[in-house]
Design a protein around this motif. Structure first.
Motif, mmCIF file in Angstrom:
data_model
loop_
_atom_site.group_PDB
_atom_site.id
_atom_site.type_symbol
_atom_site.label_atom_id
_atom_site.label_comp_id
_atom_site.label_asym_id
_atom_site.label_seq_id
_atom_site.Cartn_x
_atom_site.Cartn_y
_atom_site.Cartn_z
ATOM 1 N N TYR A 201 0.837 -1.186 0.000
ATOM 2 C CA TYR A 201 0.000 0.000 0.000
ATOM 3 C C TYR A 201 0.878 1.244 0.000
ATOM 4 C CZ TYR A 201 -4.321 2.605 0.934
ATOM 5 O OH TYR A 201 -5.417 3.425 0.830
ATOM 6 N N SER A 202 0.617 2.154 -0.934
ATOM 7 C CA SER A 202 1.396 3.384 -1.046
ATOM 8 C C SER A 202 0.447 4.566 -0.965
ATOM 9 C CB SER A 202 2.189 3.406 -2.361
ATOM 10 O OG SER A 202 3.021 4.551 -2.448
ATOM 11 N N ALA A 203 0.280 5.096 0.229
ATOM 12 C CA ALA A 203 -0.718 6.145 0.468
ATOM 13 C C ALA A 203 -0.177 7.510 0.070
ATOM 14 C CB ALA A 203 -1.115 6.162 1.937
ATOM 15 N N SER A 204 -0.995 8.286 -0.612
ATOM 16 C CA SER A 204 -0.678 9.686 -0.874
ATOM 17 C C SER A 204 -1.125 10.515 0.325
ATOM 18 C CB SER A 204 -1.409 10.174 -2.132
ATOM 19 O OG SER A 204 -2.774 10.410 -1.832
ATOM 20 N N PRO A 205 -0.702 11.770 0.418
ATOM 21 C CA PRO A 205 -1.192 12.624 1.508
ATOM 22 C C PRO A 205 -2.706 12.819 1.497
ATOM 23 C CG PRO A 205 0.805 13.558 0.562
ATOM 24 C CD PRO A 205 0.404 12.415 -0.326
ATOM 25 N N ASP A 206 -3.346 12.577 0.349
ATOM 26 C CA ASP A 206 -4.793 12.726 0.234
ATOM 27 C C ASP A 206 -5.502 11.377 0.206
ATOM 28 O OD1 ASP A 206 -5.867 15.615 -0.218
ATOM 29 O OD2 ASP A 206 -3.951 15.573 -1.251
ATOM 30 N N ASP A 207 -4.976 10.399 0.909
ATOM 31 C CA ASP A 207 -5.541 9.056 0.866
ATOM 32 C C ASP A 207 -7.033 9.019 1.211
ATOM 33 O OD1 ASP A 207 -4.802 6.213 0.391
ATOM 34 O OD2 ASP A 207 -5.455 5.966 2.467
ATOM 35 N N PRO A 208 -7.504 9.706 2.259
ATOM 36 C CA PRO A 208 -8.950 9.649 2.554
ATOM 37 C C PRO A 208 -9.798 10.235 1.433
ATOM 38 C CG PRO A 208 -7.736 10.418 4.480
ATOM 39 C CD PRO A 208 -6.766 10.425 3.327
ATOM 40 N N THR A 209 -9.329 11.327 0.827
ATOM 41 C CA THR A 209 -10.099 11.928 -0.262
ATOM 42 C C THR A 209 -10.107 11.026 -1.486
ATOM 43 O OG1 THR A 209 -9.765 14.200 0.503
ATOM 44 C CG2 THR A 209 -10.214 13.901 -1.841
ATOM 45 N N PHE A 210 -8.976 10.384 -1.785
ATOM 46 C CA PHE A 210 -8.949 9.474 -2.926
ATOM 47 C C PHE A 210 -9.850 8.260 -2.697
ATOM 48 C CE2 PHE A 210 -4.870 11.410 -4.496
ATOM 49 C CZ PHE A 210 -5.373 11.755 -5.740
ATOM 50 N N LYS A 211 -9.871 7.737 -1.487
ATOM 51 C CA LYS A 211 -10.788 6.628 -1.188
ATOM 52 C C LYS A 211 -12.234 7.069 -1.400
ATOM 53 C CE LYS A 211 -8.050 4.182 2.317
ATOM 54 N NZ LYS A 211 -7.978 3.866 3.762
ATOM 55 N N TYR A 212 -12.530 8.270 -0.963
ATOM 56 C CA TYR A 212 -13.871 8.821 -1.135
ATOM 57 C C TYR A 212 -14.229 8.929 -2.611
ATOM 58 C CZ TYR A 212 -17.424 12.506 -1.394
ATOM 59 O OH TYR A 212 -18.542 13.236 -1.696
ATOM 60 N N LEU A 213 -13.325 9.467 -3.430
ATOM 61 C CA LEU A 213 -13.595 9.648 -4.852
ATOM 62 C C LEU A 213 -13.768 8.306 -5.559
ATOM 63 C CD1 LEU A 213 -11.057 12.521 -5.629
ATOM 64 C CD2 LEU A 213 -13.562 12.698 -5.647
ATOM 65 N N ALA A 214 -12.887 7.362 -5.258
ATOM 66 C CA ALA A 214 -13.000 6.038 -5.873
ATOM 67 C C ALA A 214 -14.307 5.364 -5.477
ATOM 68 C CB ALA A 214 -11.809 5.174 -5.474
ATOM 69 N N THR A 215 -14.703 5.543 -4.225
ATOM 70 C CA THR A 215 -15.942 4.948 -3.752
ATOM 71 C C THR A 215 -17.155 5.559 -4.434
ATOM 72 O OG1 THR A 215 -14.947 4.409 -1.607
ATOM 73 C CG2 THR A 215 -17.345 4.498 -1.693
ATOM 74 N N VAL A 216 -17.113 6.860 -4.704
ATOM 75 C CA VAL A 216 -18.212 7.497 -5.435
ATOM 76 C C VAL A 216 -18.409 6.810 -6.779
ATOM 77 C CG1 VAL A 216 -18.883 9.595 -6.681
ATOM 78 C CG2 VAL A 216 -18.090 9.752 -4.322
ATOM 79 N N LEU A 264 -6.594 16.085 -8.877
ATOM 80 C CA LEU A 264 -6.670 14.756 -8.286
ATOM 81 C C LEU A 264 -7.206 13.816 -9.359
ATOM 82 C CD1 LEU A 264 -8.272 15.436 -4.776
ATOM 83 C CD2 LEU A 264 -5.863 15.567 -5.446
ATOM 84 N N GLU A 265 -6.488 12.718 -9.624
ATOM 85 C CA GLU A 265 -6.918 11.768 -10.650
ATOM 86 C C GLU A 265 -6.951 10.362 -10.088
ATOM 87 O OE1 GLU A 265 -5.843 11.983 -14.923
ATOM 88 O OE2 GLU A 265 -4.752 10.108 -14.578
ATOM 89 N N ILE A 266 -7.989 9.611 -10.487
ATOM 90 C CA ILE A 266 -8.032 8.184 -10.216
ATOM 91 C C ILE A 266 -8.022 7.435 -11.544
ATOM 92 C CG2 ILE A 266 -9.303 8.534 -8.063
ATOM 93 C CD1 ILE A 266 -11.803 7.367 -9.501
ATOM 94 N N THR A 267 -7.778 6.138 -11.484
ATOM 95 C CA THR A 267 -7.824 5.273 -12.658
ATOM 96 C C THR A 267 -8.996 4.322 -12.500
ATOM 97 O OG1 THR A 267 -5.425 5.396 -12.962
ATOM 98 C CG2 THR A 267 -6.567 3.541 -13.984
ATOM 99 N N VAL A 268 -9.858 4.278 -13.510
ATOM 100 C CA VAL A 268 -11.041 3.430 -13.445
ATOM 101 C C VAL A 268 -10.937 2.336 -14.500
ATOM 102 C CG1 VAL A 268 -13.547 3.337 -13.487
ATOM 103 C CG2 VAL A 268 -12.404 5.405 -12.676
ATOM 104 N N GLU A 269 -10.978 1.099 -14.047
ATOM 105 C CA GLU A 269 -10.987 -0.070 -14.932
ATOM 106 C C GLU A 269 -12.450 -0.453 -15.172
ATOM 107 O OE1 GLU A 269 -8.185 -1.527 -16.071
ATOM 108 O OE2 GLU A 269 -6.657 -0.554 -14.823
#
Length: 374
Positions: A201-216, A264-269
């Motif tokens: 696991y490699s957490a960024s400083p914005d890990d909670p926000t990224f989890k939130y965005l991916a979950t959305v 902020l960017e996520i990758t969606v498969e």
């Protein structure tokens, strides 16, 4: 939704949207591929020729791997859906009225031209015309010198990579997603770690926000949150994963956005099969339609505002610091945007030796306006 479009057909389809909705849609290109194909996007906004003050910018990029073809079609369909429902659907109308939306269906049109429908695994066309995997071609945050010099960062990279990097540099994007295939999951930074050890696991400083965005995204997809296992080793509780926890990807685009821009960017498969038969496209669109829209709406979550000097003039290039997460810089009009998951944050603005008073904000769904004076 009966077939995949080739390059000419895709461009014609986007240009037709521009003709049909001239006040809402504008087609452009960020550059050309190795073989000279245009890297075409469509911009959608109520004021398409000029961004309104404090209007945030969001982007989707598809078909980075040429043999992962579903994302290319999803972004064409999304453009048509948004434009055709403007003025009739309150949700869509509000989104377009308050957002600059950029959709780039294919970052790798050369690879797509080589790929073949029906190939579910990795095949010809994954890389660009030089055989380079574009999602390993961006600056490696843990292996290359950190610099803000664009010439140094882009030296020796592929034409498609350089075009994307220049686009990210030139626009104050706030939120982004990079669409792929081969699994069904929303993946978030970091994509690699200093040890380059897959499964770590490699957490960024914005890990909670990224989890939130991916979950959305995952929760608004028809099935993603159910932990779909395209491969026996796949395990994505709630349909999300940290990128490096899944496998190590040095030189990826999502980490480049995070490290070198405000976005902020996520990758969606999107699909188990990378290039499924065209007969499945309607089903994939129905799977992803609401998720694509819900994710765009997250650009209006968190905090935004203006940084001003003591005379009330906007301050370009000021740094807005958040106690949890990365800092962002203001535009030449002094604007800033900071997507944040719900919670309590402390923010302040700085430039040179000047700083504002810190402000504590309780972030809820929606966006809070917080202005700063240096």
């Amino acid at each position: 939704m009966c077939e995949y479009e080739n390059q000419r057909e895709m461009v014609d389809r986007l240009m037709q949207l521009q003709r049909n909705y001239p006040s809402l849609a504008k087609v452009g290109a960020i550059g050309k591929s190795v073989e000279g194909r245009s890297l075409v996007y469509i911009k959608i906004s109520e004021n398409v020729n000029q961004r309104s003050f404090l209007e945030p910018m969001v982007k989707y990029v598809g078909n980075m791997h040429g043999d992962e073809a579903v994302s290319r079609q999803m972004l064409i369909y999304l453009a048509e859906y948004l434009l055709s429902r403007y003025g009739f659907d309150q949700r869509i109308t509000s989104l377009i009225n308050n957002t600059e939306i950029f959709l780039l269906p294919s970052l790798n049109p050369d690879g797509f031209a080589e790929a073949r429908e029906g190939n579910c695994g990795t095949s010809s066309g994954r890389g660009n015309a030089n055989g380079v995997d574009l999602n390993r071609n961006f600056p490696r945050q843990f292996d290359e010198p950190r610099t803000s010099n664009f010439r140094a960062l882009s030296f020796g990279r592929e034409k498609e990579t350089t075009a994307a990097m220049a686009w990210i540099f030139s626009k104050p994007f706030v939120l982004s997603a990079n669409l792929h295939g081969g699994a069904v999951v929303a993946s978030y930074p970091f994509d690699d770690s200093p040890s380059h050890q897959s499964g770590k696991y490699s957490a960024s400083p914005d890990d909670p926000t990224f989890k939130y965005l991916a979950t959305v995204y995952a929760r608004n997809h028809r099935t993603m949150s159910s932990n779909i296992k395209c491969e026996p080793t796949d395990n994505f509780p709630n349909g999300i994963t940290n990128g490096a926890r899944w496998y190590d990807v040095p030189g990826g685009m999502q980490d480049y956005n995070y490290v070198h821009s405000n976005a902020l960017e996520i990758t969606v498969e999107l699909t188990c099969c990378k290039y499924p038969p065209a007969a499945t496209l309607v089903s994939h669109w129905l799977d992803n339609r609401n998720a694509l829209i819900a994710y765009l709406e997250q650009v209006h979550t968190g905090v935004k505002g203006v940084v001003m000097d003591s005379r009330g003039n906007p301050v370009p290039g000021a740094v807005v610091v958040v106690n949890r997460g990365k800092s962002v810089k203001t535009t030449n009009q002094g604007e800033y945007w900071r997507v944040l998951s719900p919670g309590t944050y402390t923010l302040m603005a700085q430039q040179g030796g000047s700083s504002s008073e810190p402000v504590t904000v309780n972030v809820k769904p929606g966006v809070a306006i917080v202005n700063f004076q240096l």
